[in-house]
Design an enzyme around this catalytic site. Sequence first.
Site, PDB file in Angstrom:
ATOM      1  N   GLU A 191      42.001  32.699  43.871  1.00  0.00           N
ATOM      2  CA  GLU A 191      40.464  32.875  43.419  1.00  0.00           C
ATOM      3  C   GLU A 191      39.789  33.390  41.663  1.00  0.00           C
ATOM      4  O   GLU A 191      39.871  32.488  41.408  1.00  0.00           O
ATOM      5  CB  GLU A 191      39.622  34.266  43.989  1.00  0.00           C
ATOM      6  CG  GLU A 191      38.001  34.788  43.196  1.00  0.00           C
ATOM      7  CD  GLU A 191      36.772  33.349  43.922  1.00  0.00           C
ATOM      8  OE1 GLU A 191      36.259  34.472  43.279  1.00  0.00           O
ATOM      9  OE2 GLU A 191      37.275  33.319  44.948  1.00  0.00           O
ATOM     10  N   GLU A 192      41.003  33.827  41.646  1.00  0.00           N
ATOM     11  CA  GLU A 192      41.315  34.298  40.229  1.00  0.00           C
ATOM     12  C   GLU A 192      41.860  32.915  38.902  1.00  0.00           C
ATOM     13  O   GLU A 192      41.756  32.982  37.742  1.00  0.00           O
ATOM     14  CB  GLU A 192      41.607  35.754  39.354  1.00  0.00           C
ATOM     15  CG  GLU A 192      40.612  36.793  39.807  1.00  0.00           C
ATOM     16  CD  GLU A 192      39.747  36.665  39.727  1.00  0.00           C
ATOM     17  OE1 GLU A 192      39.036  35.206  38.781  1.00  0.00           O
ATOM     18  OE2 GLU A 192      38.428  37.173  41.109  1.00  0.00           O
ATOM     19  N   ASP A 214      31.706  38.372  53.477  1.00  0.00           N
ATOM     20  CA  ASP A 214      32.322  38.542  51.918  1.00  0.00           C
ATOM     21  C   ASP A 214      33.522  38.809  51.692  1.00  0.00           C
ATOM     22  O   ASP A 214      33.531  39.895  51.195  1.00  0.00           O
ATOM     23  CB  ASP A 214      30.700  39.079  50.540  1.00  0.00           C
ATOM     24  CG  ASP A 214      30.840  38.431  49.450  1.00  0.00           C
ATOM     25  OD1 ASP A 214      31.314  38.110  48.813  1.00  0.00           O
ATOM     26  OD2 ASP A 214      29.905  38.487  49.180  1.00  0.00           O
ATOM     27  N   SER A 244      26.047  38.083  41.742  1.00  0.00           N
ATOM     28  CA  SER A 244      28.003  38.161  41.598  1.00  0.00           C
ATOM     29  C   SER A 244      28.185  39.008  40.729  1.00  0.00           C
ATOM     30  O   SER A 244      27.209  40.587  40.725  1.00  0.00           O
ATOM     31  CB  SER A 244      28.793  36.875  41.859  1.00  0.00           C
ATOM     32  OG  SER A 244      29.706  37.015  41.901  1.00  0.00           O
ATOM     33  N   HIS A 272      30.213  34.627  50.057  1.00  0.00           N
ATOM     34  CA  HIS A 272      30.050  34.865  49.146  1.00  0.00           C
ATOM     35  C   HIS A 272      29.078  34.578  48.691  1.00  0.00           C
ATOM     36  O   HIS A 272      27.485  34.676  47.875  1.00  0.00           O
ATOM     37  CB  HIS A 272      31.097  35.271  47.418  1.00  0.00           C
ATOM     38  CG  HIS A 272      30.436  36.204  46.424  1.00  0.00           C
ATOM     39  ND1 HIS A 272      29.494  36.607  46.587  1.00  0.00           N
ATOM     40  CD2 HIS A 272      30.701  34.660  45.192  1.00  0.00           C
ATOM     41  CE1 HIS A 272      29.914  37.353  44.736  1.00  0.00           C
ATOM     42  NE2 HIS A 272      30.178  36.162  44.430  1.00  0.00           N
TER      43      HIS A 272
END
Length: 725
Positions: free
Chosen positions: A195-196, A670, A595, A702
């Site tokens: 994800e990051e 999510d 978000s 999400h």
Amino acid sequence: MKKSLAILMLMGSTSFAQTPKKITLEDIFQKGTFDTKTVTGLRSLNDGKTYVSIETNPETHLKYVARNNYSDGKTIGAIFSEKDLFYKGRKLPVSTNFNKDERKVIIADEEEAIYRRSSKANYYVFDIATKKITEVSPNGKQLFATISPDGNKVAFVRDNNLYIKDLNTEVEEKITQDGEKNNIINGGTDWVYEEEFSFAKAFFWSPDSKSIAYYKFNETNVPVYSMTIYEKLYPTEYQYKYPKPGEKNAIVSIHLYDTQQKQTKTVDIGEEKDQYIPRIKWTQDPNILCVFRMNRHQNKLEYLFADAKTGNTKVILTEENKYYININDDLTFLQNGKQFIHTSELDGFNHLYLYDISGKMIRQITKGNWEITKLYGVNEESSTLYYQSTESSPLQRDIYAVQINGKNKRKLSHQPGTNNATFSTDFSYYILNHSSAKSPAYITLHDRKGKLVRILEDNNQAKTIAQEYGIKGSEFFQFTTSSGIELNGYMVKPVDFDPTKKYPVLMYVYGGPGSQNVADSWSGSRSLWFSYLAQQGYIVACVDNRGTGFRGQAFQKCTYLNLGKLETEDQIEGAKWLAKQSFIDPDRIGIWGWSYGGYMSSLCITKGADIFKLAIAVAPVTTWRYYDSIYTERYLRTPQENAEGYDQNSPINFADRLKGKFLLIHGTGDDNVHFQNSIMFSEALIQANKPFEQAYYPNKNHGIYGGNTSLHLYNKMTAFVLENL
């Protein structure tokens, strides 16, 4: 009299013809009425003279991979088509995922999404010359199947282990043995890296195909997050490792597998376990692997060179920043084996730098109060770099060429807006994809001097449809806050806008670090919803607050250690500025976001409760204590170090300030921003005795989509806006 009547009739018919068609939510989210076209499967071939695309035969309706000339943009033949891709009675999808020598293609069938960037599938290798199709593995779906540079092997991940399939002998070799769900991952990333740090495949063939460098994640001590899945008679729990701020991360190690000796070496990345390895990349030398090593605070980045034979390393470059360092994929090792290029914010803006292979800076190549946003590549024969930047405006993107010595810079794109490019292998041609806030993608082929060779896609049909429905794009504006900060924004106005009227405004916000919403580019379904609302008599406005990207380090990183504070102040100032405009009703201003934007809209309706009449928060973070370690600590450090930074801008802690109408929306499945955020914000609002509405979407992630979900979601939000703003 007859003439006058005829003129009146003509005027009436003209007026009727110019009345825009009514946009429906079904047009946007089901029918694809406003879809635009692109060049599918675009890929430059090794010869530098041709490129491929996926086309459809108008007579047979079969898809095929077309080889096209750069010189005139015309198709010169089909490399293969759907009719070649039948395997055991099953038709495989067409792909342009060629191996290095372009003799084979990897094809993914029956894909199943896992997280944002990962999926598993049944993979096949198609030999173009022989038409032979080889199944990568009959033993279960695989992840990240990748053909070796020499075309003889395929590496893939299954059940957290790394495998190699020999395409000549068809022998499948399992090269790791300890893979285990929620414990050990080989060759893939854990959730938070995917994800990051924006990558999921975590193994890489060496240039000579003799080695594979791969990540191993030991997640044993990472806390487990559980999500209830409501599908069966008795709901099940989906469990995965998700490190939250201040909690334990996975321990990451890097390994090198020798495909000839069948041996694995461990790369020496130091004794510190609580660190990140955000990238590894082979140099031009197949015996040297570059490893990015970053501390947990993410403000120190080291480049290590690892010896593929021994695993020994040495640090060749160290960069430190008083805030944090953004990771990208621009590092480019030159074919001369003596130099490399990378981007850095060393002077406060993201620019290109040239280093020798020992890590000594030779020069800064680009300079100015603007940012490099993408490095396309280097033509070493002409010593020319090709890149995308914000030099014209932070709202725009243009393509440039410059000599490695920083001289003879020239602009290759000339239409204002957002330009992206795909270059031929030898950089003698490029395909330019241009759009603006008022015009969809316009794709053209150019030679190295910028001369137009051919229009590949003009999207005239999409333009005509947009005109028929009165979609005219956004108008940009700037204003200066009480703090003296100039902010950029846009508005979407009704097609029959009357400056003497007073319009309600719905503001749209994201606002997260390094993001950008106010950009001169054609947008998708979300912006089409804004045009739909404009037809209902609303103005939709958006402001990019401090902390957003592409205006230099000082503007982006001023929110460090205090996420939400300055951003909320800027959105409130934006609302106040809008309220002063003669055509806006100051008592009817709302805000919504998704978000990070949901976090922002939640703060605005609590901290800015006297300004906003309405807010919608979709999948919001409501306390950064609930989000993941890498993202959150990059901007706030840990809760143990910076408790105030976490709590002073958490909507949960300001629930008692809520005024106006509030709609809270979340998907229960999510994996990114957990449903927990909305649950606990709901509880805080309930205990504060504040009325609000909420909607949850069962098992949705999400993105909250699938089937009729998007349509239902936007119907819900539309009704809330129409009834309350």
